[in-house]
Design an enzyme around this catalytic site. Structure first.
Site, PDB file in Angstrom:
ATOM      1  N   GLU A 137       0.895  -1.270   0.046  1.00 55.56           N
ATOM      2  CA  GLU A 137       0.105  -0.096   0.198  1.00 55.56           C
ATOM      3  C   GLU A 137       0.851   1.042  -0.042  1.00 55.56           C
ATOM      4  O   GLU A 137       1.503   1.647   0.914  1.00 55.56           O
ATOM      5  CB  GLU A 137      -1.052  -0.158   1.280  1.00 55.56           C
ATOM      6  CG  GLU A 137      -1.932  -0.986   1.206  1.00 55.56           C
ATOM      7  CD  GLU A 137      -3.127  -0.893   0.373  1.00 55.56           C
ATOM      8  OE1 GLU A 137      -3.921  -1.740   0.043  1.00 55.56           O
ATOM      9  OE2 GLU A 137      -3.018   0.186  -0.347  1.00 55.56           O
ATOM     10  N   CYS A 161      -2.383   9.245   2.387  1.00 62.60           N
ATOM     11  CA  CYS A 161      -1.780   8.712   1.149  1.00 62.60           C
ATOM     12  C   CYS A 161      -3.070   8.944  -0.161  1.00 62.60           C
ATOM     13  O   CYS A 161      -2.884   8.803  -1.140  1.00 62.60           O
ATOM     14  CB  CYS A 161      -1.752   7.001   0.826  1.00 62.60           C
ATOM     15  SG  CYS A 161      -3.211   6.276   1.729  1.00 62.60           S
TER      16      CYS A 161
HETATM   17  N1  NAD Z   1      -1.305   3.159   0.361  1.00 63.88           N
HETATM   18  C1  NAD Z   1      -1.492   3.422   1.407  1.00 63.88           C
HETATM   19  O1  NAD Z   1      -2.341   2.506   2.235  1.00 63.88           O
HETATM   20  C2  NAD Z   1      -0.784   4.625   2.503  1.00 63.88           C
HETATM   21  C3  NAD Z   1      -1.270   4.393   3.640  1.00 63.88           C
HETATM   22  C4  NAD Z   1      -0.272   5.391   4.552  1.00 63.88           C
HETATM   23  C5  NAD Z   1       0.815   5.856   4.136  1.00 63.88           C
HETATM   24  N2  NAD Z   1       1.134   5.911   2.769  1.00 63.88           N
HETATM   25  C6  NAD Z   1       2.144   6.206   2.238  1.00 63.88           C
HETATM   26  O2  NAD Z   1       3.596   6.309   3.061  1.00 63.88           O
HETATM   27  C7  NAD Z   1       4.276   7.514   3.045  1.00 63.88           C
HETATM   28  C8  NAD Z   1       4.132   8.354   4.323  1.00 63.88           C
HETATM   29  O3  NAD Z   1       4.533   7.230   5.440  1.00 63.88           O
HETATM   30  P1  NAD Z   1       6.199   7.261   5.885  1.00 63.88           P
HETATM   31  O4  NAD Z   1       6.882   8.638   5.810  1.00 63.88           O
HETATM   32  O5  NAD Z   1       6.212   6.612   7.227  1.00 63.88           O
HETATM   33  O6  NAD Z   1       6.763   6.416   4.612  1.00 63.88           O
HETATM   34  P2  NAD Z   1       8.051   5.724   4.553  1.00 63.88           P
HETATM   35  O7  NAD Z   1       8.082   4.794   3.455  1.00 63.88           O
HETATM   36  O8  NAD Z   1       9.130   6.591   4.819  1.00 63.88           O
HETATM   37  O9  NAD Z   1       8.083   4.574   5.945  1.00 63.88           O
HETATM   38  C9  NAD Z   1       7.094   3.625   6.395  1.00 63.88           C
HETATM   39  C10 NAD Z   1       7.528   2.357   7.178  1.00 63.88           C
HETATM   40  O10 NAD Z   1       8.633   1.986   6.500  1.00 63.88           O
HETATM   41  C11 NAD Z   1       9.775   2.111   7.507  1.00 63.88           C
HETATM   42  N3  NAD Z   1      11.068   1.990   6.781  1.00 63.88           N
HETATM   43  C12 NAD Z   1      11.733   3.070   6.164  1.00 63.88           C
HETATM   44  N4  NAD Z   1      12.767   2.767   5.328  1.00 63.88           N
HETATM   45  C13 NAD Z   1      12.836   1.154   5.578  1.00 63.88           C
HETATM   46  C14 NAD Z   1      13.686   0.308   4.821  1.00 63.88           C
HETATM   47  N5  NAD Z   1      14.544   0.437   4.241  1.00 63.88           N
HETATM   48  N6  NAD Z   1      13.090  -0.998   5.214  1.00 63.88           N
HETATM   49  C15 NAD Z   1      12.191  -1.354   6.108  1.00 63.88           C
HETATM   50  N7  NAD Z   1      11.020  -0.259   6.646  1.00 63.88           N
HETATM   51  C16 NAD Z   1      11.642   0.955   6.205  1.00 63.88           C
HETATM   52  C17 NAD Z   1       9.488   3.185   8.291  1.00 63.88           C
HETATM   53  O11 NAD Z   1      10.267   3.298   9.504  1.00 63.88           O
HETATM   54  C18 NAD Z   1       7.986   3.317   8.392  1.00 63.88           C
HETATM   55  O12 NAD Z   1       7.710   2.379   9.447  1.00 63.88           O
HETATM   56  C19 NAD Z   1       3.555   8.404   1.790  1.00 63.88           C
HETATM   57  O13 NAD Z   1       4.118   7.897   0.683  1.00 63.88           O
HETATM   58  C20 NAD Z   1       2.137   7.773   2.002  1.00 63.88           C
HETATM   59  O14 NAD Z   1       1.427   8.020   0.455  1.00 63.88           O
HETATM   60  C21 NAD Z   1       0.363   4.829   2.042  1.00 63.88           C
HETATM   61  O1  LIG Z   2      -2.920   7.339   4.710  1.00 65.58           O
HETATM   62  C1  LIG Z   2      -3.454   6.421   4.095  1.00 65.58           C
HETATM   63  C2  LIG Z   2      -4.778   5.825   4.804  1.00 65.58           C
HETATM   64  O2  LIG Z   2      -4.971   4.600   4.058  1.00 65.58           O
HETATM   65  C3  LIG Z   2      -5.789   6.577   4.688  1.00 65.58           C
HETATM   66  S1  LIG Z   2      -7.509   6.082   4.795  1.00 65.58           S
HETATM   67  O3  LIG Z   2      -7.943   6.588   6.099  1.00 65.58           O
HETATM   68  O4  LIG Z   2      -7.016   4.491   4.973  1.00 65.58           O
HETATM   69  O5  LIG Z   2      -8.110   6.487   3.517  1.00 65.58           O
END
Ligand code: NAD
Ligand SMILES: O=C[C@H](O)CS(=O)(=O)O
Length: 490
Positions: free
Chosen positions: A263, A297
């Site tokens: 995701e 996201c």
């Molecule tokens: N598609 C979805 O459902 C969804 C939901 C929430 C957030 N997001 C996305 O997440 C991002 C924001 O969250 P973020 O800043 O925590 O993202 P991130 O990818 O920087 O970190 C996500 C998780 O991965 C861990 N991580 C970082 N580098 C890693 C590595 N090399 N190996 C293993 N784990 C690692 C982080 O510590 C954190 O727990 C945005 O791009 C957002 O769109 C997507």
């Molecule tokens: O940031 C990502 C989450 O999946 C947002 S939501 O609340 O699930 O739509």
């Protein structure tokens, strides 16, 4: 406003939910040292959490592997019963879980309460789905052959989740995993581990067997990720986070042919056509753009408005956002909490500077808040164009860029011009327009005349580089099941 752990503990009806230890094999344990968790509204340390290094992660995986064998033998109805108890405990402790979430992540308490209910809904939903994991029989290919198909749990599932929804992103995975009969090892974001350890306390109280659900906070994400990917006892990696990290994990998981759910990042278009209800579109844009301070996201990252209604929409959006309040999420009446950290503030500032350098105009906000720290003014820019950074890069902050467009084909092409494909939105009334645009948008999720699409009942997920798989709905459990074909000669 919070100053210390003591003050946070004093806000809780049940202070034992503020748990700084890891949860492994049914025990709360210390790590190899600790790491600090800070309150982004103040920058003060609210907890020092157990730092679980790779040997202890391996130990948690071993405990999960052992526990999963018996857990899989429970009937679906038995698993449903204990998951329902977990759900009931989450809702009974909703306020405390919300306070802990706001303290470590910053979102306003009202949004945090909503996240706890949203997160719990996945446990409730998949408790029910545990009873409905059906196989099938298929007419044999020869007179003496009988074909049966079983659906069985994949085994140990490991999860890595982001800071922006520190409760729901874990339960959206743990719900289907446990319902399917898998065991689960969760590594929460280092910025927000307290929401994860709090639901571990409730899992223990609900009677989830030791080793079935584990939480391994750590300061070194890549080390934990390597253990998850290289340990043959892990058969499923489920990740929510940026596309950049998703790519890294997929490469690492390839070595053990690990099944992955991803995701990932988004860049959501929000389109307002000239036949839209403009007031409804303004309300939807505010919820879609500014929920969690723009740190989701599925937040609108690009707002496209048809030329004939552009000025009206911009004026009404500005007037509505001007009335919204910035402040500590634990205070009443707050709409915008702090951004998660200084890096997030810098990214918003970079996107604004890039846009104005290329001709955009700031009609609201544009600067850090006078509150200081990581508080930032909600910002609206007009004159946005596709050469600006937010057209290709997720802002992840309270910046609403307004693009003007002339016709349907133009805006569909603009909306689809991205490597991402998670959420998209548009407001229109004409039925043929609604069908055409909904079918031609290249996204996993399309919101029509709504800015909020989040529900446990629907398959949430992206196409293109926004991810693999779906979470939520009856589809969500499939990612935690293996299909076995039995060919029997009778
Ligand atoms: N598609 C979805 O459902 C969804 C939901 C929430 C957030 N997001 C996305 O997440 C991002 C924001 O969250 P973020 O800043 O925590 O993202 P991130 O990818 O920087 O970190 C996500 C998780 O991965 C861990 N991580 C970082 N580098 C890693 C590595 N090399 N190996 C293993 N784990 C690692 C982080 O510590 C954190 O727990 C945005 O791009 C957002 O769109 C997507
Ligand atoms: O940031 C990502 C989450 O999946 C947002 S939501 O609340 O699930 O739509």
């Amino acid at each position: 406003m919070l100053d210390t752990t003591t003050e946070l503990r004093s806000l809780l009806k049940d202070p034992s939910l503020l748990e700084h230890r890891a949860y492994i094999g049914g025990q709360f344990v210390d790590g190899d040292g600790t790491f600090d968790v800070t309150n982004p509204a103040r920058g003060d340390v609210i907890a020092q959490v157990a730092d679980i290094k790779r040997p202890q992660v391996a130990g948690a995986i071993a405990q999960a592997e052992a526990a999963q064998k018996d857990w899989a033998k429970w009937t679906g109805k038995e698993r449903a019963g204990v998951l329902r108890k977990w759900y009931d405990l989450m809702m009974a402790n909703q306020e405390d879980l919300a306070v802990i979430l706001t303290a470590e992540m910053g979102k306003p308490l009202a949004e945090a309460r909503g996240e706890i209910a949203y997160g719990a809904s996945f446990i409730e939903f998949f408790a029910e789905e545990a009873k409905r994991i059906y196989g099938e029989t298929i007419p044999g290919h020869q007179r003496d052959k009988r074909i049966t198909v079983l659906k069985q749990p994949i085994g140990v599932a490991a999860s890595i989740t982001p800071w922006n929804f520190p409760n729901a992103m874990i339960t959206r995975k743990a719900g289907p995993a446990l319902a399917a009969g898998c065991a689960f090892v969760a590594r929460p974001a280092e910025l927000t581990p307290l929401s994860a350890t709090a639901i571990a306390v409730l899992a223990d109280r609900a009677g989830i067997p030791a080793g079935v659900f584990n939480v391994v906070p750590s300061s070194n994400a890549s080390e934990t990720g390597l253990e998850f990917c290289e340990n043959n006892a892990v058969r499923k990696l489920t990740f929510t986070g940026s596309t950049e990290v998703g790519r890294i994990l997929m490469r690492q998981a390839a070595d053990t042919v690990m099944k992955c759910s991803m995701e990932l990042g988004g860049n959501a278009p929000f389109i307002v056509f000239d036949d839209a209800d403009i007031d409804a579109a303004v309300e939807g844009a505010i919820m879609c753009k500014f929920r969690n301070n723009g740190q989701t996201c599925v937040c609108a990252n690009r707002i496209y408005v048809q030329a004939g209604v552009y000025d009206e929409f911009a004026a009404k959006l500005k007037a509505a956002v001007e009335k919204m309040n910035i402040g500590d999420g634990l205070d009443d009446g707050i709409h915008f909490g702090p951004l998660i950290n200084a890096k997030a503030v810098t990214k918003v500032q970079d996107h604004i500077a890039d846009a104005t350098a290329k001709g955009a105009e700031v009609i609201l906000g544009g600067n850090p808040s006078e509150l200081g720290g990581t508080f930032f003014q909600p910002t609206i820019v007009t004159g946005a164009s596709k050469d600006m950074l937010f057209s290709t890069d997720e802002t992840f902050g309270p910046l609403a860029p307004l693009f003007k467009f002339e016709d349907e084909d133009e805006v569909i092409a603009l909306a689809n011009d991205t490597i991402f494909g998670l959420a998209s939105y548009f407001y229109a009334k004409d039925l043929s327009r609604v069908y055409k645009v909904a079918e031609e948008l290249e996204y996993g999720i399309v919101g029509v005349n709504t800015g909020i699409i989040s529900t446990e009942l629907a398959p949430f997920g992206g196409v293109k580089q926004s991810g693999l798989g779906r979470e939520g709905s009856h589809h969500g459990i499939e990612d935690y099941l293996e299909m076995k074909y039995i060919c029997m000669s009778v």
